[in-house]
Write a protein that holds these residues in place. Structure first.
Motif, mmCIF file in Angstrom:
data_model
loop_
_atom_site.group_PDB
_atom_site.id
_atom_site.type_symbol
_atom_site.label_atom_id
_atom_site.label_comp_id
_atom_site.label_asym_id
_atom_site.label_seq_id
_atom_site.Cartn_x
_atom_site.Cartn_y
_atom_site.Cartn_z
ATOM 1 N N UNK A 65 90.106 112.036 -2.623
ATOM 2 C CA UNK A 65 90.466 111.637 -1.260
ATOM 3 C C UNK A 65 90.324 112.805 -0.298
ATOM 4 N N UNK A 66 90.705 113.993 -0.743
ATOM 5 C CA UNK A 66 90.578 115.166 0.111
ATOM 6 C C UNK A 66 89.139 115.499 0.430
ATOM 7 N N UNK A 67 88.270 115.392 -0.569
ATOM 8 C CA UNK A 67 86.855 115.680 -0.321
ATOM 9 C C UNK A 67 86.244 114.628 0.596
ATOM 10 N N UNK A 68 86.654 113.359 0.419
ATOM 11 C CA UNK A 68 86.152 112.306 1.293
ATOM 12 C C UNK A 68 86.620 112.534 2.726
ATOM 13 N N UNK A 69 87.862 112.956 2.896
ATOM 14 C CA UNK A 69 88.415 113.188 4.233
ATOM 15 C C UNK A 69 87.728 114.353 4.942
ATOM 16 N N UNK B 47 84.663 108.859 10.399
ATOM 17 C CA UNK B 47 84.689 108.014 11.601
ATOM 18 C C UNK B 47 83.284 107.557 11.970
ATOM 19 N N UNK B 48 82.273 108.291 11.468
ATOM 20 C CA UNK B 48 80.889 107.933 11.751
ATOM 21 C C UNK B 48 80.259 107.104 10.629
ATOM 22 N N UNK B 49 81.007 106.854 9.568
ATOM 23 C CA UNK B 49 80.492 106.028 8.478
ATOM 24 C C UNK B 49 80.357 104.580 8.958
ATOM 25 N N UNK C 176 73.209 111.010 5.615
ATOM 26 C CA UNK C 176 73.256 111.838 4.426
ATOM 27 C C UNK C 176 74.664 111.998 3.896
ATOM 28 N N UNK C 177 75.647 112.107 4.797
ATOM 29 C CA UNK C 177 77.040 112.234 4.359
ATOM 30 C C UNK C 177 77.509 110.974 3.636
#
Length: 332
Positions: free
Chosen positions: A187-191, A196-198, A277-278
Motif C-alpha cells: 500500500x505504501x509503494x502504491x501510494x 490521482x492520475x490513474x 507507465x506508472x
C-alpha cells in the motif's frame, strides 16, 4: 411443524426450468445446476438455444446492486461491447423474484456466451483480450450508474480483508503478522505513485480466462460481472497478471514467455486506450491487493461454500504466492 431457519438453499433446477418456461415464454427442455458461487448458476436449454440463469442471494447482492450490474451491462451492450446481456420477459421485467426458504431471492436470465475457456492463447487472441478490455474501459470509465456497486478502495481491498482474516490465522500468527507487514508495504509503494492520475471507472475485477470465452472465429465474450465495481481500471490487467503468474508457478511456463504474452495484451490495450507507465508499474501491487481481497472474501463466506481447502496449509501456500509476487514483481 416449525421450519428451521435456512442460511443458503439450493433451488430445484427442475422447478426453475418450469418457472423460466412460464415467465419468459420459452420452450425449455432442460435446466441444469452448473455451479455455486457469489450467485448460483444454472444452464437453461431450450429448443432454440441456451441461456444462463443466475440466482442471487441477498447476503451478497442487494436488489440495488443487482440493478447496478444490469445497468453496467446495458451500458456495455449499448456501446457495442462483446458481453453477455440480461434478458427481459415479455412484460419487460428482468428480475425474477423467487421465495426461497431463507427469504426472497432474485434471478436474472442472461444470453449464453458462445465458445469456451482456452488453456492458452495465440498472439492474435492476446491482442484481442487487450483491445476488448480497453474497449470496455472506454465505456465504463465514463458511465454513471443510477445504482450502487462496490467501490475498490484501500479500505475495501486492504483494511477490511485484513480485519476479516485475523481469526483465520489463529494457528498461524506469524503468517498474519507477515501479511500485515507486506500489505502495508504494498500500500505504501502504491501510494507513492500519483494515483490521482490513474484511470478510474467500473472494472470487472474478476478478469480471469474462466470469465471469457473465445469461439471458433476468435470472437471473445466477457461474462460474470458479479464483482464489477468502481476502482482503478488497471485492476483488470492485474487479474490477467495473476493468471500468468500462476502459469509460471504451477504450469512451468517460462517467465519470459509470460511477460511477452502480458506485453502483447498491453499493446492491444494501448491501441484503443492510453495507460500510463506508472499504472503499468503498479499492476503487481494491484495484483497483491486483489489476491488479499479474494482471500478475505473466501474466509468471510466459508460457512456458505464449505471451503474445506481453507486451512492453515492453504493460508501458508497463498501467503507464499503473495510474498513471491511482492518480492519478485513489486520489488519489496
Amino acid at each position: 411443524m416449525e421450519i428451521f431457519p435456512v442460511q443458503y438453499s439450493t433451488l430445484s433446477a427442475l422447478a426453475l426450468g418450469e418457472r423460466v418456461a412460464t415467465v419468459y415464454n420459452l420452450p425449455v427442455t432442460q435446466c441444469r445446476y452448473l455451479l455455486r458461487g457469489v450467485s448460483d448458476t444454472y444452464v437453461v436449454t431450450t429448443t432454440t438455444g441456451q441461456y444462463i440463469l443466475k440466482v442471487y442471494r441477498d447476503a451478497h447482492r442487494s436488489v440495488a446492486e443487482i440493478n447496478g450490474e444490469l445497468a453496467l451491462l446495458d451500458a456495455l451492450v449499448s456501446g457495442g461491447a462483446q458481453v453477455v446481456r440480461p434478458i427481459a420477459n415479455p412484460a419487460g421485467e428482468r428480475l425474477l423474484p423467487l421465495q426461497a426458504p431463507e427469504g426472497l431471492r432474485y434471478a436474472v436470465l442472461f444470453s449464453f456466451a458462445a465458445g469456451r475457456t482456452l488453456a492458452g492463447f495465440s498472439e492474435a487472441q492476446l491482442g484481442i483480450i487487450g483491445r476488448e478490455m480497453a474497449f470496455n474501459h472506454n465505456i465504463t470509465a465514463v458511465v454513471q450508474l443510477p445504482w450502487p456497486r462496490k467501490a475498490y478502495t484501500h479500505q475495501t481491498t486492504v483494511e477490511r480483508p485484513l480485519s476479516l482474516l485475523q481469526p483465520a490465522f489463529d494457528e498461524y500468527p506469524e503468517g498474519y503478522a507477515l501479511l500485515q507487514q507486506t500489505a502495508a508495504r504494498v500500500a505504501g509503494k502504491l501510494a507513492a505513485y500519483d494515483t490521482a492520475k490513474f484511470n478510474v471507472g467500473y472494472c470487472h475485477y474478476d478478469y480471469f480466462p474462466k470469465n471469457f470465452f473465445f469461439d471458433g472465429e476468435d470472437k471473445m465474450t466477457l461474462f460474470d460481472f458479479d464483482f464489477a465495481g468502481r476502482g482503478f481500471l488497471a485492476y483488470d490487467l492485474a487479474s490477467i497478471f495473476i493468471h500468468f503468474y500462476f502459469d509460471t508457478r504451477y504450469k512451468q511456463k517460462p517467465r519470459e514467455q509470460a511477460k511477452a504474452e502480458m506485453d502483447t495484451i498491453v499493446a492491444g490495450y494501448r491501441q484503443l486506450r492510453a495507460i500510463s507507465g506508472e499504472e503499468l508499474e503498479a499492476i503487481p501491487l494491484l495484483a497483491y491487493q486483489l489476491l488479499l481481497f479474494y482471500l478475505g472474501f473466501q474466509y468471510e463466506n466459508f460457512d456458505d461454500w464449505s471451503n474445506f481447502f481453507f486451512s492453515t496449509r492453504f493460508l501458508k501456500a497463498r501467503l507464499e504466492e503473495m510474498e513471491d509476487i511482492a518480492s519478485e514483481y513489486c520489488n519489496l
